[in-house]
Design an enzyme around this catalytic site. Structure first.
Site, short mmCIF file in Angstrom:
data_model
loop_
_atom_site.label_atom_id
_atom_site.label_comp_id
_atom_site.label_asym_id
_atom_site.label_seq_id
_atom_site.Cartn_x
_atom_site.Cartn_y
_atom_site.Cartn_z
N LYS A 24 11.42 5.37 18.85
CA LYS A 24 12.29 4.29 18.34
C LYS A 24 11.47 3.06 17.98
CE LYS A 24 14.63 3.95 22.16
NZ LYS A 24 13.89 4.97 22.93
N ARG B 171 22.41 0.62 25.16
CA ARG B 171 21.98 1.77 25.94
C ARG B 171 23.10 2.30 26.81
NH1 ARG B 171 16.12 0.71 26.15
NH2 ARG B 171 15.06 2.52 26.96
N ARG C 239 1.12 7.53 25.79
CA ARG C 239 1.45 6.23 25.19
C ARG C 239 0.59 5.13 25.81
NH1 ARG C 239 7.47 3.93 24.49
NH2 ARG C 239 7.69 4.29 26.72
N ARG D 183 1.91 2.04 30.69
CA ARG D 183 2.98 1.31 31.39
C ARG D 183 3.30 1.99 32.72
NH1 ARG D 183 7.57 0.82 26.86
NH2 ARG D 183 8.85 1.35 28.65
N ARG E 227 13.96 8.37 33.93
CA ARG E 227 14.45 7.70 32.72
C ARG E 227 15.15 8.67 31.79
NH1 ARG E 227 9.22 5.08 30.70
NH2 ARG E 227 10.48 4.28 28.99
P1 ADP Z 1 10.31 4.64 22.18
O1 ADP Z 1 10.34 3.25 21.63
O2 ADP Z 1 11.43 5.49 21.68
O3 ADP Z 1 10.22 4.65 23.67
P2 ADP Z 1 7.60 4.81 21.05
O4 ADP Z 1 7.80 4.40 19.61
O5 ADP Z 1 6.95 3.85 21.94
O6 ADP Z 1 8.99 5.34 21.66
O7 ADP Z 1 6.78 6.18 21.02
C1 ADP Z 1 6.43 6.85 22.24
C2 ADP Z 1 5.01 7.41 22.13
O8 ADP Z 1 4.98 8.48 21.20
C3 ADP Z 1 3.98 6.39 21.63
O9 ADP Z 1 2.77 6.67 22.27
C4 ADP Z 1 3.89 6.67 20.14
O10 ADP Z 1 2.64 6.33 19.60
C5 ADP Z 1 4.13 8.19 20.08
N1 ADP Z 1 4.88 8.62 18.90
C6 ADP Z 1 5.87 7.97 18.23
N2 ADP Z 1 6.33 8.71 17.20
C7 ADP Z 1 5.62 9.88 17.22
C8 ADP Z 1 5.63 11.07 16.40
N3 ADP Z 1 6.48 11.21 15.39
N4 ADP Z 1 4.76 12.05 16.74
C9 ADP Z 1 3.92 11.91 17.80
N5 ADP Z 1 3.87 10.84 18.59
C10 ADP Z 1 4.70 9.82 18.31
P1 ADP Z 2 11.70 3.17 26.21
O1 ADP Z 2 12.28 3.15 24.86
O2 ADP Z 2 10.32 3.71 26.25
O3 ADP Z 2 12.61 3.78 27.23
P2 ADP Z 2 12.08 0.29 26.56
O4 ADP Z 2 10.92 -0.57 26.34
O5 ADP Z 2 13.15 0.30 25.52
O6 ADP Z 2 11.51 1.74 26.80
O7 ADP Z 2 12.77 -0.07 27.94
C1 ADP Z 2 12.03 -0.14 29.15
C2 ADP Z 2 12.99 -0.40 30.29
O8 ADP Z 2 13.63 -1.67 30.09
C3 ADP Z 2 14.13 0.59 30.43
O9 ADP Z 2 13.77 1.73 31.17
C4 ADP Z 2 15.18 -0.27 31.16
O10 ADP Z 2 14.88 -0.39 32.53
C5 ADP Z 2 14.98 -1.64 30.54
N1 ADP Z 2 15.87 -1.84 29.36
C6 ADP Z 2 15.49 -2.03 28.07
N2 ADP Z 2 16.56 -2.19 27.28
C7 ADP Z 2 17.65 -2.09 28.08
C8 ADP Z 2 19.06 -2.14 27.85
N3 ADP Z 2 19.59 -2.33 26.62
N4 ADP Z 2 19.87 -2.01 28.93
C9 ADP Z 2 19.39 -1.83 30.16
N5 ADP Z 2 18.09 -1.75 30.44
C10 ADP Z 2 17.22 -1.87 29.41
#
Ligand code: ADP
Ligand code: ADP
Ligand code: ZN
Length: 214
Positions: free
Chosen positions: A13, A88, A127, A160, A171
């Site tokens: 995302k 979320r 990541r 992280r 998660r």
């Molecule tokens: P989210 O915001 O949904 O948690 P991220 O954008 O941070 O996800 O992506 C999670 C991990 O996967 C990061 O290390 C990112 O570089 C990698 N990633 C994102 N998109 C792809 C893809 N299409 N193929 C492989 N790895 C990806």
């Molecule tokens: P990812 O997409 O990799 O799960 P985020 O950076 O979006 O990670 O979120 C990290 C953490 O921050 C989540 O696991 C949650 O604890 C908190 N968080 C982020 N956005 C929200 C939300 N909209 N509602 C509740 N918790 C959130």
């Protein structure tokens, strides 16, 4: 253009949201980034959020909703924005719908980035996140030019705490229970757009652009 990004943690995302924000010159609003910035600055909100984030749990809705509703009313959001990591939960989605309906507005696209759980665990382990600007990398799929150094700002890259395998599984459970129902919610609103998130990130992006410009 008012866009919501949906998908499991690690689905990509954030990666896609940044590319969309750049292409369409709209702000990228990530609640995860906002919480991490608050933790870094040592604010009371950061301290509260950290208790939940470290356990892989969601931060309570009441700490999230007002924050986002205020943010999307700022001037730079006039031409649209991309929400990443919000909503979320169903109550968060309802709070957003309510806030928007007050100004006769609505979410235009809810983009669901689909990635099966078995791919997620792999991705999260690789990541790396920048402690300075929040940019994300992947050791294999999107490595920085210099190992553990951010291309954009030169700060250090870290794994992280909540990306360690034990927390990732929690998660994912939380995602299926509390966030996945939003796919249905936005399908009913007629704004869902599904993309396959397992292909190369540039291909995912091309597919999203096609959907937005269809
Ligand atoms: P989210 O915001 O949904 O948690 P991220 O954008 O941070 O996800 O992506 C999670 C991990 O996967 C990061 O290390 C990112 O570089 C990698 N990633 C994102 N998109 C792809 C893809 N299409 N193929 C492989 N790895 C990806
Ligand atoms: P990812 O997409 O990799 O799960 P985020 O950076 O979006 O990670 O979120 C990290 C953490 O921050 C989540 O696991 C949650 O604890 C908190 N968080 C982020 N956005 C929200 C939300 N909209 N509602 C509740 N918790 C959130
Ligand atoms: Zn950086």
């Amino acid at each position: 253009m008012k866009i919501v990004m949906l998908g499991a943690p690690g689905a990509g995302k954030g990666t896609q949201a940044k590319m969309i924000a750049d292409k369409y010159s709209i702000p990228h609003i990530s609640t995860g980034d906002i919480f991490r910035a608050n933790i870094k600055e040592g604010t009371p909100l950061g301290a509260k959020a950290k208790e939940y984030m470290d356990k892989g749990l969601l931060v309570p809705d009441e700490l999230v909703c007002d924050l986002v509703v205020d943010r999307i009313q700022q001037d730079d959001c006039k031409n649209g924005y991309i929400l990443d990591g919000f909503p979320r939960t169903i109550p968060q989605a309802e709070a957003l719908t309510d806030a928007l309906s007050k100004i006769s507005d609505k979410v235009e696209y809810a983009i669901n980035v689909e990635v099966p759980d078995e791919n997620i665990v792999n991705r999260m382990g690789g990541r790396r996140a920048c402690v300075g600007c929040g940019a994300t990398y992947h050791v294999k799929y999107n490595p920085p030019k210099v190992e553990d150094v951010c291309d954009k700002c030169g700060e250090k890259l870290i794994l992280r705490d909540d990306d360690k395998p034990e927390t990732v599984q929690k998660r994912l459970d939380v995602y299926h229970e509390q966030t996945q129902p939003l796919i249905d919610y936005y399908t009913k609103q007629g704004v869902i757009a599904e993309v396959d998130g397992t292909v190369d990130m540039n291909e995912v992006f091309d597919n999203i652009v096609k959907l937005l410009e269809a």
